[in-house]
Design a protein around this motif. Structure first.
Motif, PDB file in Angstrom:
ATOM      1  N   THR A 118       0.904  -1.114  -0.147  1.00  0.00           N
ATOM      2  CA  THR A 118      -0.044  -0.045  -0.098  1.00  0.00           C
ATOM      3  C   THR A 118       0.888   1.277  -0.062  1.00  0.00           C
ATOM      4  O   THR A 118       0.305   2.308   0.345  1.00  0.00           O
TER       5      THR A 118
ATOM      6  N   ARG B 269      -8.480  -0.129   5.116  1.00  0.00           N
ATOM      7  CA  ARG B 269      -7.428  -0.474   4.107  1.00  0.00           C
ATOM      8  C   ARG B 269      -7.608  -1.838   3.392  1.00  0.00           C
ATOM      9  O   ARG B 269      -6.764  -2.472   2.410  1.00  0.00           O
TER      10      ARG B 269
ATOM     11  N   SER C 155     -10.071  -3.019  -0.538  1.00  0.00           N
ATOM     12  CA  SER C 155      -9.704  -3.308  -1.853  1.00  0.00           C
ATOM     13  C   SER C 155      -9.282  -4.941  -1.955  1.00  0.00           C
ATOM     14  O   SER C 155      -8.828  -5.274  -2.848  1.00  0.00           O
ATOM     15  N   THR C 156      -9.350  -5.625  -0.711  1.00  0.00           N
ATOM     16  CA  THR C 156      -9.327  -7.033  -0.767  1.00  0.00           C
ATOM     17  C   THR C 156     -10.103  -7.680  -0.117  1.00  0.00           C
ATOM     18  O   THR C 156     -10.314  -8.055   1.115  1.00  0.00           O
TER      19      THR C 156
ATOM     20  N   ARG D  38     -17.126  -0.979   1.564  1.00  0.00           N
ATOM     21  CA  ARG D  38     -16.813  -1.129   0.309  1.00  0.00           C
ATOM     22  C   ARG D  38     -18.126  -0.623  -0.391  1.00  0.00           C
ATOM     23  O   ARG D  38     -18.141  -0.077  -1.516  1.00  0.00           O
TER      24      ARG D  38
ATOM     25  N   LYS E  12     -18.673   2.744  -0.429  1.00  0.00           N
ATOM     26  CA  LYS E  12     -17.557   3.516  -1.154  1.00  0.00           C
ATOM     27  C   LYS E  12     -17.175   4.614  -0.005  1.00  0.00           C
ATOM     28  O   LYS E  12     -17.017   5.730  -0.623  1.00  0.00           O
TER      29      LYS E  12
END
Length: 759
Positions: free
Chosen positions: A4, A617, A620-621, A658, A661
């Motif tokens: 990151t 963080r 995105s995973t 997520r 957003k």
DNA sequence: GCTCAAGGCCAA
DNA sequence: TTGGCCTTGAGC
């Protein structure tokens, strides 16, 4: 969190001058000449936790998480290829900075270091790197023996630097520290589970909008960043060794922006002096007995003959070109300045300066093992604590002596400067109370390591960085770094990448605008000359000055509300920051909170903040929670570790983030809200906390409505996530508690290891 | 009158 | 474009 450690280059090459911006009028001797309303967009943002952070507003840039510090430090300790590449600024690399027009002349100029004429100040005529002036003791020039020590120290530095293997020891072998060996714990900053609730790079404001054709955000849109800026740390030290949200107060101490009883810088100095008895010195304990040391060739730059480099001298260039030599060129006044107030020593305070509120971690003095009291040997180590973008000797790498740009000696100069700059990052900016203005002026520029010429735009910096910052702002330059904003900024490299230089200026605390807008801007829009800057907070406590526990009254008389911890510090502990326009600060600045309240809030919210960071963080995973050191953990793995229940909830929470957003501003604001929502029962000023929270809520609402008008429910949905977050934390806590009692659960340390924010 | 942090000038 | 030097003027 190398994965990151994304960087980006924001910005744009060069915004044209503002319409109607006339060429600089001749200096007619004062008066208002031109009104400019533009500003500079912060050039690049490197946020370790957020990864790439692109301010959506040209007037705002956000460094939204304090954890950026740690990766930088860690990154320097464990060089990554990109760092090495970056450090290797040899041929070919410059071209990458394609939008920055460097000429060969500039490059070569960087080699020559400081060869320009200076005013006829004593000792100015020599190039400090080639012919250092005879160091001064507090009684005069150093003796031959002392000179020998100093010289030897320099040689040692050079040799070891050239070898790139061993940290220079400055003639004190016991002070050496092999760079390829693990850093002593106090210097590694890795053992905290909450360390991403740490200090952060200082945040900064951009005075006005450089639109570049883009309309500035609405006030409401900007309020969140503004609020966040204040809540989460308007200024901060670049690095902090503290490991806990409490320890980090060392750099975000309530006093760091404390306004002295009088706003005068002079009085501020006086305050510092008043504190500076050796017995009181916070440095004393850090360094143990410094008296018996032969100065290591790096005795304090301060001498009773301060007139030798008093304010005027400093203004027009001191006697030392090189910060490196400044370390060794003078010594200590036992009367006026305690040896323990040596800026050399003070520079080391970061390595483990006792927390004003909590005892330091680890055993004994944080400066134990003689690691930190060793002149350049220390410097090198300290440089290792800075990140890849912070220049410095790259651990584990051998300096490229074939650097065709500068040659071997220039590399050494570079490294020396880098070390010096690093030092100041940890010192001058974060100097302990008792460090005087004079001491700071004798320190190297925190940006490039050059000689500090005075207090400029909020920090002590050299003349060149002052001018650079001024030009950049006044001319509304937007530089771009195509090398990942990881360029080294030293005396010899500062011309190479203005983007990184400007970023570092900001990072080190240069201000375009005073955080509390009741004060005039540092960069004057009307370009009025003369007059004193009226913001002395940073002057009194440069950047991140902290006071040891119980020293609150040092800088302010009893009852002075300014002594109380500013909200930014609180926010800094929340792990986020931004440096944004502060035009409306007076509207958004939350109530100042007492240190005790901050501690209480953190104690109550640390888990939520940690989990939130982790989840954010991990957006995105999917299916994974990104834990420390760039690693991820899946639910299956978590279950094997006995963390399944907690991780499962975290995954759910992350999924909500997520889906919503959640962007960086919302994330930061939510952190603030979470922090201020904590049900700390022992708040002394609960009303202030509540008021601050209300402001944060309001700002978040305005932000979401402004930026996500198509999702009018977003604000509410965001708030609904907070209880979910709290439940997740509770699950984790309960799980640990129960299982640990049974002796079969994951350890607390394991959880902390997973969650810590060294990304 | 001194200090010093602004902005300006201008050679490199 | 840089950076050293200069001027300015508010604060003390």
């Amino acid at each position: 969190m190398n994965d990151t450690m994304e960087t980006w280059t924001a910005a744009v090459a060069h915004s044209p001058p503002a319409p109607g911006k006339a060429p600089r009028p001749p200096d007619t001797g004062g008066g208002t000449k031109e009104v400019t309303s533009g500003s500079v967009t912060v050039i690049s943002v490197h946020d370790s936790e957020l990864g790439t952070v692109i301010p959506d507003s040209p007037r705002s840039t956000d460094k939204s998480d304090l954890s950026v510090i740690r990766p930088r430090m860690m990154g320097s300790l464990t060089m990554t290829p990109i760092e090495r590449d970056n450090e290797d600024e040899g041929s070919g690399s410059d071209g990458e900075v394609s939008k920055i027009d460097f000429t060969d002349g500039e490059l070569s100029a960087g080699v020559n270091l400081r060869t320009k004429k200076k005013r006829g100040t004593e000792g100015d005529s020599r190039d400090g790197f080639e012919e250092p002036e005879r160091p001064m003791s507090w009684e005069g020039e150093l003796s031959d023996t002392e000179m020998s020590i100093a010289t030897t120290g320099k040689q040692d530095l050079e040799e070891t630097s050239m070898e790139g293997v061993q940290v220079c020891g400055v003639n004190n072998n016991h002070l050496r520290l092999d760079e390829d060996k693990p850093m002593p714990s106090p210097l590694r900053f890795t053992d905290s589970g909450v360390d991403h609730i740490q200090a952060k790079p200082s945040t900064h404001q951009v005075s006005t909008s450089n639109n570049g054709g883009v309309p500035p955000p609405t006030s409401s849109a900007s309020e969140l960043p503004l609020l966040v800026d204040k809540l989460l740390g308007g200024t901060g030290s670049y690095n902090t060794p503290s490991h806990s949200p409490v320890l980090q107060h060392r750099h975000h101490h309530p006093l760091k922006h404390a306004v002295p009883p009088t706003p005068s810088p002079d009085s501020a100095i006086h305050s510092a002096y008043s504190y500076g008895s050796p017995a009181q010195s916070p440095v004393t304990s850090r360094h143990g007995s410094s008296h018996g040391l032969p100065s290591s060739g790096f005795s304090s730059p301060y001498t009773p003959s301060l007139s030798r480099n008093n304010s005027d001298a400093s203004q027009y260039g001191g006697s030392q070109h090189s910060s490196c030599y400044s370390y060794s060129s003078v010594s200590v006044s036992p009367t006026q300045f305690s040896p323990t107030h040596s800026p050399i020593q003070s520079r080391h305070m970061h390595a483990g300066f006792p927390s004003p509120v909590m005892p330091p971690r680890g055993t004994g003095s944080p400066l134990h093992a003689g690691v930190v009291y060793g002149g350049m040997g220390v410097h090198r180590n300290l440089s290792g604590l800075t990140g890849p973008g912070e220049e410095g000797v790259q651990e584990g790498t051998t300096p490229d002596l074939s650097d065709d740009r500068e040659g071997g000696s220039s590399i050494l100069d570079d490294k020396m400067s880098s070390l010096a700059a690093d030092l100041v990052q940890h010192s001058a900016l974060a100097a302990p109370p008792g460090i005087s203005r004079q001491q700071l002026i004798n320190s190297p520029c925190p940006i490039c390591g050059d000689k500090i010429s005075g207090f400029h735009y909020g920090i002590f910096s050299c003349e060149s960085c002052k001018g650079f910052f001024k030009r950049t702002v006044q001319n509304r330059k937007n530089y771009v770094c195509l090398r990942g904003s990881l360029c080294s900024v030293t005396i010899s490299t500062r011309k190479k990448c203005p983007a990184c230089r400007f970023e570092k200026c900001l990072k080190m605390g240069m201000k375009l605008e005073v955080s509390l807008s009741v004060l005039p801007p540092a960069i004057r829009e009307d370009r009025t000359r003369g007059g004193r800057s009226t913001y002395q907070c940073s002057y009194t406590l440069p950047a991140s000055l902290v006071a040891p526990s119980g020293s609150d009254k040092m800088f302010a008389p009893s009852g002075d509300p300014q002594v109380k911890l500013e909200a930014p510090d609180l926010g800094a502990m929340a792990g986020s920051s931004s440096h944004l326009n502060s035009r409306h600060h007076e509207k958004l600045v939350p109530q100042l909170l007492q240190i005790d309240d901050q501690i209480s809030l953190l104690i109550n919210a640390w888990c939520e903040l940690l989990l939130f960071s982790c989840c954010f963080r991990s957006m995105s995973t999917p299916g994974e929670i990104r834990v420390s050191l760039g690693k991820s953990i899946t639910l299956a793995q978590a279950r094997e570790l006995g963390l399944g229940a907690c991780i499962e909830r975290m995954l759910n929470f992350t999924e909500h983030l997520r889906r919503l957003k959640v962007d960086k501003y919302e994330y930061v604001a939510m952190k603030v809200i979470v922090l201020l929502t904590s049900d700390a029962s022992d708040l002394r000023e609960s009303e202030k906390v509540r008021a601050s929270q209300e402001k944060a809520l309001e700002a978040l609402q305005q932000y979401t409505l402004t930026h996500y008008p198509d999702i009018p429910s977003k604000f509410g949905e965001l708030l609904l996530r907070i209880p979910e977050l709290q439940r997740t934390c509770q699950v984790g806590k309960d799980m640990l508690s129960v299982k640990n009692k049974e002796g079969e659960g994951p350890s607390f340390n394991l959880l902390m290891e997973l969650l810590r924010g060294d990304h």
